[in-house]
Design a protein around this motif. Structure first.
Motif, PDB file in Angstrom:
ATOM      1  N   THR A 125       0.808  -1.222   0.000  1.00  0.00           N
ATOM      2  CA  THR A 125       0.000   0.000   0.000  1.00  0.00           C
ATOM      3  C   THR A 125       0.841   1.272   0.000  1.00  0.00           C
ATOM      4  O   THR A 125       0.352   2.339  -0.345  1.00  0.00           O
ATOM      5  CB  THR A 125      -0.906   0.045   1.240  1.00  0.00           C
ATOM      6  OG1 THR A 125      -0.093   0.037   2.417  1.00  0.00           O
ATOM      7  CG2 THR A 125      -1.843  -1.146   1.271  1.00  0.00           C
ATOM      8  N   GLY A 126       2.083   1.169   0.392  1.00  0.00           N
ATOM      9  CA  GLY A 126       2.896   2.369   0.513  1.00  0.00           C
ATOM     10  C   GLY A 126       2.422   3.217   1.676  1.00  0.00           C
ATOM     11  O   GLY A 126       1.817   2.738   2.627  1.00  0.00           O
ATOM     12  N   ASP A 127       2.674   4.493   1.615  1.00  0.00           N
ATOM     13  CA  ASP A 127       2.244   5.404   2.676  1.00  0.00           C
ATOM     14  C   ASP A 127       0.758   5.704   2.525  1.00  0.00           C
ATOM     15  O   ASP A 127       0.290   6.104   1.461  1.00  0.00           O
ATOM     16  CB  ASP A 127       3.049   6.697   2.622  1.00  0.00           C
ATOM     17  CG  ASP A 127       4.507   6.481   2.981  1.00  0.00           C
ATOM     18  OD1 ASP A 127       4.773   5.614   3.835  1.00  0.00           O
ATOM     19  OD2 ASP A 127       5.375   7.160   2.398  1.00  0.00           O
ATOM     20  N   ALA A 128       0.006   5.488   3.606  1.00  0.00           N
ATOM     21  CA  ALA A 128      -1.440   5.718   3.589  1.00  0.00           C
ATOM     22  C   ALA A 128      -1.815   6.638   4.735  1.00  0.00           C
ATOM     23  O   ALA A 128      -1.015   6.913   5.636  1.00  0.00           O
ATOM     24  CB  ALA A 128      -2.181   4.386   3.708  1.00  0.00           C
ATOM     25  N   GLU A 129      -3.039   7.128   4.702  1.00  0.00           N
ATOM     26  CA  GLU A 129      -3.498   8.045   5.745  1.00  0.00           C
ATOM     27  C   GLU A 129      -3.605   7.371   7.099  1.00  0.00           C
ATOM     28  O   GLU A 129      -3.474   8.021   8.138  1.00  0.00           O
ATOM     29  CB  GLU A 129      -4.859   8.638   5.359  1.00  0.00           C
ATOM     30  CG  GLU A 129      -4.815   9.551   4.137  1.00  0.00           C
ATOM     31  CD  GLU A 129      -6.167  10.159   3.842  1.00  0.00           C
ATOM     32  OE1 GLU A 129      -7.139   9.802   4.545  1.00  0.00           O
ATOM     33  OE2 GLU A 129      -6.252  10.975   2.914  1.00  0.00           O
ATOM     34  N   LYS A 130      -3.853   6.073   7.085  1.00  0.00           N
ATOM     35  CA  LYS A 130      -3.965   5.321   8.329  1.00  0.00           C
ATOM     36  C   LYS A 130      -3.706   3.850   8.027  1.00  0.00           C
ATOM     37  O   LYS A 130      -3.802   3.421   6.864  1.00  0.00           O
ATOM     38  CB  LYS A 130      -5.348   5.505   8.957  1.00  0.00           C
ATOM     39  CG  LYS A 130      -6.497   5.054   8.063  1.00  0.00           C
ATOM     40  CD  LYS A 130      -7.844   5.378   8.698  1.00  0.00           C
ATOM     41  CE  LYS A 130      -8.986   4.931   7.769  1.00  0.00           C
ATOM     42  NZ  LYS A 130     -10.308   5.279   8.349  1.00  0.00           N
ATOM     43  N   PRO A 131      -3.400   3.053   9.037  1.00  0.00           N
ATOM     44  CA  PRO A 131      -3.124   1.632   8.801  1.00  0.00           C
ATOM     45  C   PRO A 131      -4.374   0.874   8.357  1.00  0.00           C
ATOM     46  O   PRO A 131      -5.504   1.289   8.613  1.00  0.00           O
ATOM     47  CB  PRO A 131      -2.649   1.132  10.165  1.00  0.00           C
ATOM     48  CG  PRO A 131      -2.324   2.345  10.952  1.00  0.00           C
ATOM     49  CD  PRO A 131      -3.217   3.422  10.444  1.00  0.00           C
ATOM     50  N   LYS A 132      -4.151  -0.250   7.709  1.00  0.00           N
ATOM     51  CA  LYS A 132      -5.259  -1.159   7.407  1.00  0.00           C
ATOM     52  C   LYS A 132      -5.638  -1.966   8.645  1.00  0.00           C
ATOM     53  O   LYS A 132      -6.782  -2.376   8.792  1.00  0.00           O
ATOM     54  CB  LYS A 132      -4.872  -2.114   6.280  1.00  0.00           C
ATOM     55  CG  LYS A 132      -4.798  -1.465   4.912  1.00  0.00           C
ATOM     56  CD  LYS A 132      -4.544  -2.513   3.850  1.00  0.00           C
ATOM     57  CE  LYS A 132      -4.567  -1.891   2.457  1.00  0.00           C
ATOM     58  NZ  LYS A 132      -4.316  -2.915   1.412  1.00  0.00           N
ATOM     59  N   MET A 133      -4.656  -2.186   9.500  1.00  0.00           N
ATOM     60  CA  MET A 133      -4.909  -2.919  10.735  1.00  0.00           C
ATOM     61  C   MET A 133      -3.763  -2.670  11.704  1.00  0.00           C
ATOM     62  O   MET A 133      -2.623  -2.440  11.285  1.00  0.00           O
ATOM     63  CB  MET A 133      -5.050  -4.419  10.481  1.00  0.00           C
ATOM     64  CG  MET A 133      -5.485  -5.216  11.702  1.00  0.00           C
ATOM     65  SD  MET A 133      -5.838  -6.949  11.313  1.00  0.00           S
ATOM     66  CE  MET A 133      -6.645  -7.442  12.833  1.00  0.00           C
ATOM     67  N   VAL A 134      -4.066  -2.732  12.990  1.00  0.00           N
ATOM     68  CA  VAL A 134      -3.043  -2.646  14.027  1.00  0.00           C
ATOM     69  C   VAL A 134      -3.105  -3.919  14.869  1.00  0.00           C
ATOM     70  O   VAL A 134      -4.177  -4.349  15.294  1.00  0.00           O
ATOM     71  CB  VAL A 134      -3.236  -1.399  14.908  1.00  0.00           C
ATOM     72  CG1 VAL A 134      -2.295  -1.452  16.103  1.00  0.00           C
ATOM     73  CG2 VAL A 134      -2.980  -0.134  14.099  1.00  0.00           C
ATOM     74  N   PHE A 135      -1.956  -4.503  15.089  1.00  0.00           N
ATOM     75  CA  PHE A 135      -1.828  -5.807  15.737  1.00  0.00           C
ATOM     76  C   PHE A 135      -1.053  -5.636  17.044  1.00  0.00           C
ATOM     77  O   PHE A 135       0.093  -5.189  17.035  1.00  0.00           O
ATOM     78  CB  PHE A 135      -1.070  -6.743  14.785  1.00  0.00           C
ATOM     79  CG  PHE A 135      -1.055  -8.183  15.179  1.00  0.00           C
ATOM     80  CD1 PHE A 135      -1.873  -9.102  14.541  1.00  0.00           C
ATOM     81  CD2 PHE A 135      -0.205  -8.639  16.175  1.00  0.00           C
ATOM     82  CE1 PHE A 135      -1.843 -10.436  14.894  1.00  0.00           C
ATOM     83  CE2 PHE A 135      -0.177  -9.959  16.535  1.00  0.00           C
ATOM     84  CZ  PHE A 135      -0.998 -10.865  15.884  1.00  0.00           C
ATOM     85  N   PHE A 136      -1.678  -5.965  18.163  1.00  0.00           N
ATOM     86  CA  PHE A 136      -1.027  -5.862  19.469  1.00  0.00           C
ATOM     87  C   PHE A 136      -0.546  -7.244  19.917  1.00  0.00           C
ATOM     88  O   PHE A 136      -1.322  -8.201  19.942  1.00  0.00           O
ATOM     89  CB  PHE A 136      -1.989  -5.292  20.514  1.00  0.00           C
ATOM     90  CG  PHE A 136      -2.258  -3.823  20.343  1.00  0.00           C
ATOM     91  CD1 PHE A 136      -1.451  -2.876  20.956  1.00  0.00           C
ATOM     92  CD2 PHE A 136      -3.314  -3.383  19.563  1.00  0.00           C
ATOM     93  CE1 PHE A 136      -1.691  -1.529  20.799  1.00  0.00           C
ATOM     94  CE2 PHE A 136      -3.567  -2.033  19.402  1.00  0.00           C
ATOM     95  CZ  PHE A 136      -2.754  -1.097  20.019  1.00  0.00           C
ATOM     96  N   PHE A 137       0.707  -7.321  20.285  1.00  0.00           N
ATOM     97  CA  PHE A 137       1.318  -8.575  20.720  1.00  0.00           C
ATOM     98  C   PHE A 137       1.654  -8.448  22.200  1.00  0.00           C
ATOM     99  O   PHE A 137       2.717  -7.963  22.578  1.00  0.00           O
ATOM    100  CB  PHE A 137       2.585  -8.836  19.909  1.00  0.00           C
ATOM    101  CG  PHE A 137       2.994 -10.281  19.862  1.00  0.00           C
ATOM    102  CD1 PHE A 137       3.050 -11.046  21.013  1.00  0.00           C
ATOM    103  CD2 PHE A 137       3.325 -10.890  18.667  1.00  0.00           C
ATOM    104  CE1 PHE A 137       3.422 -12.374  20.987  1.00  0.00           C
ATOM    105  CE2 PHE A 137       3.704 -12.215  18.624  1.00  0.00           C
ATOM    106  CZ  PHE A 137       3.759 -12.952  19.782  1.00  0.00           C
ATOM    107  N   ASP A 138       0.694  -8.862  23.064  1.00  0.00           N
ATOM    108  CA  ASP A 138       0.913  -8.784  24.509  1.00  0.00           C
ATOM    109  C   ASP A 138       1.861  -9.901  24.954  1.00  0.00           C
ATOM    110  O   ASP A 138       1.959 -10.951  24.317  1.00  0.00           O
ATOM    111  CB  ASP A 138      -0.428  -8.898  25.242  1.00  0.00           C
ATOM    112  CG  ASP A 138      -0.351  -8.353  26.654  1.00  0.00           C
ATOM    113  OD1 ASP A 138       0.721  -7.859  27.049  1.00  0.00           O
ATOM    114  OD2 ASP A 138      -1.374  -8.414  27.378  1.00  0.00           O
ATOM    115  N   GLU A 139       2.528  -9.677  26.091  1.00  0.00           N
ATOM    116  CA  GLU A 139       3.536 -10.625  26.598  1.00  0.00           C
ATOM    117  C   GLU A 139       4.522 -10.971  25.485  1.00  0.00           C
ATOM    118  O   GLU A 139       4.832 -12.132  25.213  1.00  0.00           O
ATOM    119  CB  GLU A 139       2.862 -11.889  27.143  1.00  0.00           C
ATOM    120  CG  GLU A 139       1.881 -11.644  28.263  1.00  0.00           C
ATOM    121  CD  GLU A 139       2.532 -11.112  29.534  1.00  0.00           C
ATOM    122  OE1 GLU A 139       3.747 -11.280  29.693  1.00  0.00           O
ATOM    123  OE2 GLU A 139       1.814 -10.539  30.376  1.00  0.00           O
ATOM    124  N   ALA A 140       5.040  -9.919  24.852  1.00  0.00           N
ATOM    125  CA  ALA A 140       5.865 -10.098  23.652  1.00  0.00           C
ATOM    126  C   ALA A 140       7.148 -10.868  23.920  1.00  0.00           C
ATOM    127  O   ALA A 140       7.715 -11.462  22.997  1.00  0.00           O
ATOM    128  CB  ALA A 140       6.195  -8.726  23.060  1.00  0.00           C
TER     129      ALA A 140
END
Length: 524
Positions: A256-271
């Protein structure tokens, strides 16, 4: 709708936020236990949802489930809202669009994947295989791929291992040596995994990651919550499943290149569980993915106690940092705290290390990327309260949310389609039938040959008896004829010599000589 993807205030009442267009530069939420990491995670997730960005959360303790319900108007919340002047900015208590998943299917819709989609590298980590066994498992996947056999669940994989073991000599010529001991070790590891519920999370319908890239009818990003209260008991499996889902996002989404906002955000707890005891090849894969997935419009946020839990190669990719308090009671802890403080762009208004070790609950040091992608100087901030409910929810509330999900009918019931296990079962039956048929045909041919040999022997015996009978008859006829001829000759000669007596004597002698001569000549 809230315009910024994360909200906090520093001590000078300045608004601090993550620019949506910089949110896919990844981030980190760190801090000691009890310093407010979970609240920060919830506020950040709510902000992304408000911006129309879908979110994934791993709920390790069960306290993120409350996001599906409106927050409680408690005295603490009212005090914080009033102190920070949030009412004027449109702050209100509300619930968020949530889907619950659980790989065990107990506290959410079943989250399944197939053995093929998991791949040999990630699967070998779940099975705790050594390097040699991992190589063998990779060969098994290659053979299945070459023979167009689907590996969907564990019975498919076990059937494939058995098939390769039974034909190891043949496959070794093409794929290299395949040790039966390694095959046996892999099968034992699979059986142990099945005892922990592998039949629940390896199967179909497998997760279609595109189902997570959705918004509700108000434009808010849906929040996918994976309940990990049971899964966290298997750290390697927990980390591997989350890494698998990150891989699916990377492989599914286009550039997608640079976009106005992410398509998704992924949180990895207890990384830290992702990196502890992970083999080098897996760490390299994670680092590569973090570097490249940004171009797919995905932001990854690692949640852990200390930045030292994250390898330097990954940590260097995290542009947005939220650091809660770190304890510094021991020399080792002081060293970690100093390293964390040194990772920020220094703010001349305060000492970063001293501030970091004296932060209160709900306070954090924050540095984000500005509109030019440059890290801001570190600022001491107060995290805003969440708008949804804090803490766990009842089983009835959870069940209601699960059944009302638009994805419930798609993922609730599993199915078992024709795959490697079924194919190899049919092949085994067909091979057995063909082997039995070949055996029966061989036995029939052997019996037929035996019968033909006996018949031929009988014919030969009959022919021999016939020859003997014929020889006996000829002997009798020839002997009689020879005797008669000899007698006539003897009569004639005897008569000329001795009269009637000579005739009789000559006849008897002639007959005897004739028969003897015939026997001598024809061996009668």
């Amino acid at each position: 709708m809230i315009k910024k993807s994360f909200r906090a205030y520093n001590t000078g009442e300045e608004k601090v936020f993550i620019y949506p267009q910089m949110a896919n530069r990844h981030g980190m939420i760190a801090g000691a236990t009890g310093t407010g990491k979970t609240i920060t995670l919830k506020v950040l997730a709510e902000s992304f949802s408000d911006c129309g960005v879908p979110v994934f959360l791993a709920d390790v303790k069960g306290d993120l489930a409350g996001m599906c319900l409106e927050g409680e108007n408690s005295e603490n919340i009212r005090s914080r809202v009033e102190k920070l002047g949030l009412s004027e900015l449109g702050f209100s208590l509300k619930k968020y669009p949530v889907n619950f998943f659980d790989i065990y299917g107990e506290k959410g819709m079943p989250l399944r994947t197939t053995v093929s989609e998991m791949g040999p590298l990630l699967l070998s980590r779940i099975l705790d295989l050594n390097d040699t066994q991992t190589d063998i498992l990779t060969v098994i996947f290659k053979i299945a791929d070459d023979q167009e056999l689907l590996l969907i669940d564990t019975k498919d994989l076990k059937a494939m291992l058995q098939y390769v073991g039974d034909n190891a000599k043949e496959f070794s010529l093409t794929y290299g040596n395949i040790s039966r001991q390694s095959l046996g070790a892999i099968i034992r590891a699979i059986i142990a995994l099945e005892a922990e519920g592998a039949e629940l999370f390896f199967g179909e319908p497998a997760l279609d990651i595109r189902d997570w890239l959705s918004t509700d009818n108000t434009g808010r990003g849906r929040i996918q919550i994976l309940d990990c209260q049971k899964l966290i008991g298997r750290p390697a499996m927990y980390a591997t499943f989350l890494l698998y889902m990150m891989s699916e996002l990377f492989e599914t989404l286009p550039e997608t290149g640079d976009a106005e906002k992410p398509k998704m955000v992924f949180f990895f707890d207890e990384a830290h569980m992702l990196f502890n005891t992970a083999p080098r090849v897996l760490l390299e894969k994670v680092e590569q993915m973090v570097k490249l997935i940004r171009s797919k419009g995905v932001g990854i946020y690692f949640v852990t106690q200390s930045p030292k839990d994250i390898p330097d190669g990954v940590l260097a990719q995290l542009g947005n940092k939220i650091q809660h308090a770190l304890h510094a009671y021991t020399p080792a802890e002081q060293k970690k705290a100093k390293a964390a403080a040194a990772s920020f762009r220094e703010n001349p208004e305060f000492d970063t290390y001293e501030t970091l070790t004296s932060l209160g609950i709900g306070e954090a040091l924050i540095s984000v990327l500005d509109e030019e992608g440059i890290p801001t100087v570190v600022k001491k901030c107060k995290i805003l309260p969440p708008q949804s409910r804090m803490g766990a929810i009842t089983d009835a509330e959870r069940e209601r949310e699960i059944r009302e999900s638009l994805l419930y009918s798609k993922y609730e019931e599993n199915f078992d389609r024709d795959s490697a296990y079924e194919f190899l079962q049919r092949k085994s039956l067909t091979d057995a039938a063909e082997a039995q048929k070949a055996k029966e045909e061989a036995e029939a041919k052997k019996l037929q040959a035996k019968e033909e040999a006996a018949l031929q022997k009988q014919k030969e015996k009959e022919a021999e008896r016939q020859r003997k009978r014929t020889r006996s008859a000829v002997n009798q006829v020839a002997g009689s004829a020879a005797g008669t001829i000899g007698r006539e000759i003897g009569n004639t000669l005897g008569k000329s010599v001795g009269g009637s007596f000579g005739k009789k004597l000559g006849g008897n002698v002639g007959a005897s000589l004739g028969r003897g001569l015939m026997k001598t000549l024809f061996k009668m």
